[in-house]
Design a protein around this motif. Sequence first.
Motif, PDB file in Angstrom:
ATOM      1  N   LYS A 137     -10.648  34.383 -23.947  1.00  4.53           N
ATOM      2  CA  LYS A 137     -11.613  33.682 -23.521  1.00  4.53           C
ATOM      3  C   LYS A 137     -12.566  32.907 -24.246  1.00  4.53           C
ATOM      4  CE  LYS A 137     -11.008  38.005 -20.245  1.00  4.53           C
ATOM      5  NZ  LYS A 137      -9.900  38.857 -20.141  1.00  4.53           N
ATOM      6  N   ALA A 138     -12.592  33.003 -24.970  1.00  2.00           N
ATOM      7  CA  ALA A 138     -13.642  32.167 -25.062  1.00  2.00           C
ATOM      8  C   ALA A 138     -13.782  30.606 -25.554  1.00  2.00           C
ATOM      9  CB  ALA A 138     -14.654  33.077 -26.496  1.00  2.00           C
ATOM     10  N   LEU A 139     -12.330  30.423 -26.101  1.00  2.00           N
ATOM     11  CA  LEU A 139     -11.793  28.649 -25.896  1.00  2.00           C
ATOM     12  C   LEU A 139     -10.999  28.435 -24.627  1.00  2.00           C
ATOM     13  CD1 LEU A 139      -9.912  30.003 -29.503  1.00  2.00           C
ATOM     14  CD2 LEU A 139     -11.988  27.769 -29.093  1.00  2.00           C
ATOM     15  N   ALA A 140     -11.001  29.064 -23.497  1.00  2.27           N
ATOM     16  CA  ALA A 140     -10.588  28.806 -22.432  1.00  2.27           C
ATOM     17  C   ALA A 140     -11.191  27.475 -21.883  1.00  2.27           C
ATOM     18  CB  ALA A 140     -10.825  29.370 -20.905  1.00  2.27           C
ATOM     19  N   GLY A 141     -12.513  26.615 -22.090  1.00  2.45           N
ATOM     20  CA  GLY A 141     -12.371  26.204 -21.721  1.00  2.45           C
ATOM     21  C   GLY A 141     -11.953  24.582 -22.570  1.00  2.45           C
ATOM     22  N   GLU A 142     -11.970  24.969 -23.667  1.00  2.00           N
ATOM     23  CA  GLU A 142     -11.314  24.005 -24.890  1.00  2.00           C
ATOM     24  C   GLU A 142     -10.177  23.615 -24.920  1.00  2.00           C
ATOM     25  OE1 GLU A 142     -11.584  21.925 -28.534  1.00  2.00           O
ATOM     26  OE2 GLU A 142     -13.467  23.071 -27.852  1.00  2.00           O
ATOM     27  N   VAL A 149      -5.435  21.176 -17.572  1.00  2.94           N
ATOM     28  CA  VAL A 149      -6.133  22.343 -16.402  1.00  2.94           C
ATOM     29  C   VAL A 149      -7.380  22.982 -16.105  1.00  2.94           C
ATOM     30  CG1 VAL A 149      -3.421  22.783 -16.660  1.00  2.94           C
ATOM     31  CG2 VAL A 149      -5.396  24.328 -17.779  1.00  2.94           C
ATOM     32  N   LYS A 150      -7.399  23.285 -15.144  1.00  2.00           N
ATOM     33  CA  LYS A 150      -8.650  24.579 -15.280  1.00  2.00           C
ATOM     34  C   LYS A 150      -8.923  25.401 -15.768  1.00  2.00           C
ATOM     35  CE  LYS A 150      -8.809  23.047  -9.686  1.00  2.00           C
ATOM     36  NZ  LYS A 150      -8.154  23.673  -9.081  1.00  2.00           N
ATOM     37  N   PRO A 151     -10.203  26.066 -16.593  1.00  2.00           N
ATOM     38  CA  PRO A 151     -10.721  26.894 -17.232  1.00  2.00           C
ATOM     39  C   PRO A 151      -9.842  28.450 -16.492  1.00  2.00           C
ATOM     40  CG  PRO A 151     -12.264  25.324 -17.294  1.00  2.00           C
ATOM     41  CD  PRO A 151     -11.318  25.204 -16.416  1.00  2.00           C
ATOM     42  N   GLU A 152      -9.944  28.333 -15.906  1.00  2.00           N
ATOM     43  CA  GLU A 152      -9.691  29.233 -15.199  1.00  2.00           C
ATOM     44  C   GLU A 152      -8.054  29.634 -14.905  1.00  2.00           C
ATOM     45  OE1 GLU A 152     -10.942  26.907 -11.408  1.00  2.00           O
ATOM     46  OE2 GLU A 152     -11.583  27.487 -13.561  1.00  2.00           O
ATOM     47  N   ASP A 153      -7.067  28.600 -14.636  1.00  2.00           N
ATOM     48  CA  ASP A 153      -6.036  27.868 -14.985  1.00  2.00           C
ATOM     49  C   ASP A 153      -5.068  28.609 -16.407  1.00  2.00           C
ATOM     50  OD1 ASP A 153      -5.868  28.330 -12.491  1.00  2.00           O
ATOM     51  OD2 ASP A 153      -6.521  26.453 -11.912  1.00  2.00           O
ATOM     52  N   VAL A 154      -5.807  28.793 -17.151  1.00  2.00           N
ATOM     53  CA  VAL A 154      -5.294  28.162 -18.901  1.00  2.00           C
ATOM     54  C   VAL A 154      -4.345  29.344 -19.077  1.00  2.00           C
ATOM     55  CG1 VAL A 154      -5.929  28.899 -21.175  1.00  2.00           C
ATOM     56  CG2 VAL A 154      -7.463  27.266 -20.051  1.00  2.00           C
ATOM     57  N   THR A 155      -4.602  30.702 -19.283  1.00  2.00           N
ATOM     58  CA  THR A 155      -3.213  31.983 -19.366  1.00  2.00           C
ATOM     59  C   THR A 155      -2.158  31.560 -18.285  1.00  2.00           C
ATOM     60  OG1 THR A 155      -5.285  33.206 -19.368  1.00  2.00           O
ATOM     61  CG2 THR A 155      -3.164  34.397 -18.848  1.00  2.00           C
ATOM     62  N   ALA A 156      -2.627  30.825 -17.246  1.00  2.00           N
ATOM     63  CA  ALA A 156      -0.919  31.081 -16.455  1.00  2.00           C
ATOM     64  C   ALA A 156      -0.777  29.449 -16.954  1.00  2.00           C
ATOM     65  CB  ALA A 156      -1.338  30.343 -14.742  1.00  2.00           C
ATOM     66  N   ALA A 157      -1.535  28.557 -17.239  1.00  2.00           N
ATOM     67  CA  ALA A 157      -0.559  27.038 -18.115  1.00  2.00           C
ATOM     68  C   ALA A 157       0.268  27.529 -19.308  1.00  2.00           C
ATOM     69  CB  ALA A 157      -1.826  26.393 -18.338  1.00  2.00           C
ATOM     70  N   LEU A 158      -0.822  27.864 -19.995  1.00  2.00           N
ATOM     71  CA  LEU A 158       0.135  29.065 -21.091  1.00  2.00           C
ATOM     72  C   LEU A 158       1.154  29.512 -21.139  1.00  2.00           C
ATOM     73  CD1 LEU A 158      -2.894  29.484 -23.629  1.00  2.00           C
ATOM     74  CD2 LEU A 158      -1.219  28.212 -24.161  1.00  2.00           C
ATOM     75  N   ASP A 159       1.220  30.334 -19.961  1.00  2.00           N
ATOM     76  CA  ASP A 159       2.851  31.016 -19.945  1.00  2.00           C
ATOM     77  C   ASP A 159       3.474  30.169 -18.835  1.00  2.00           C
ATOM     78  OD1 ASP A 159       1.314  33.694 -20.469  1.00  2.00           O
ATOM     79  OD2 ASP A 159       0.929  33.928 -18.385  1.00  2.00           O
ATOM     80  N   THR A 160       3.202  29.291 -18.344  1.00  2.00           N
ATOM     81  CA  THR A 160       4.541  28.397 -18.012  1.00  2.00           C
ATOM     82  C   THR A 160       4.826  27.406 -19.530  1.00  2.00           C
ATOM     83  OG1 THR A 160       3.383  28.541 -15.781  1.00  2.00           O
ATOM     84  CG2 THR A 160       4.273  26.765 -16.346  1.00  2.00           C
TER      85      THR A 160
END
Length: 169
Positions: A137-142, A149-160
């Motif tokens: 969560k803390a590193l989402a922007g980085e 991708v957008k910070p809110e899409d980080v988890t989905a992008a990593l999973d993909t």
Amino acid sequence: QHNMIEHFLQKLSEALSTMWGWLLCAALLVMNFIVGYEKMVGFTVMAIVLDAVWGIAASLIQKRFALSELARDTFAKLAVYGTAVFVFILVDKLAGISGGLTTSVICIGIILVELWSMSASMLICFPNMPFLKILKKALAGEIASKLNVKPEDVTAALDTLHTKKNERH
């Protein structure tokens, strides 16, 4: 005595008559300037190199490795950080601050920035590692900037990213 000085000046002029002589002279001047600051400078350079290594790993996982981009970024960091450290060493020396307090502070700041960047790359490489998951969560922007991708899409992008990787193996 006079002959020895003349001989010295002749050899010096020969050494400085080539580009390599001037580069070596500049390198020695810089090295002499940072005497006493070797550890701080060394650790800072190590952090930049480690960030580059983790950056390579993360970009290979994303299939977007570009050596020229990496080299440009790393040289830019070395130039900018090097200038900052050089100025702070100068401040320490001019202010007569022993132990390099201001230089230590700027080097610690640079190392923290590089560690932050490295952590994002590590998380891209190993998204399920428990220690790194705490930082997600803390590193989402980085991470978002590294994955485009957008910070809110980080988890989905990593999973993909890792689903595609696992499907290939």
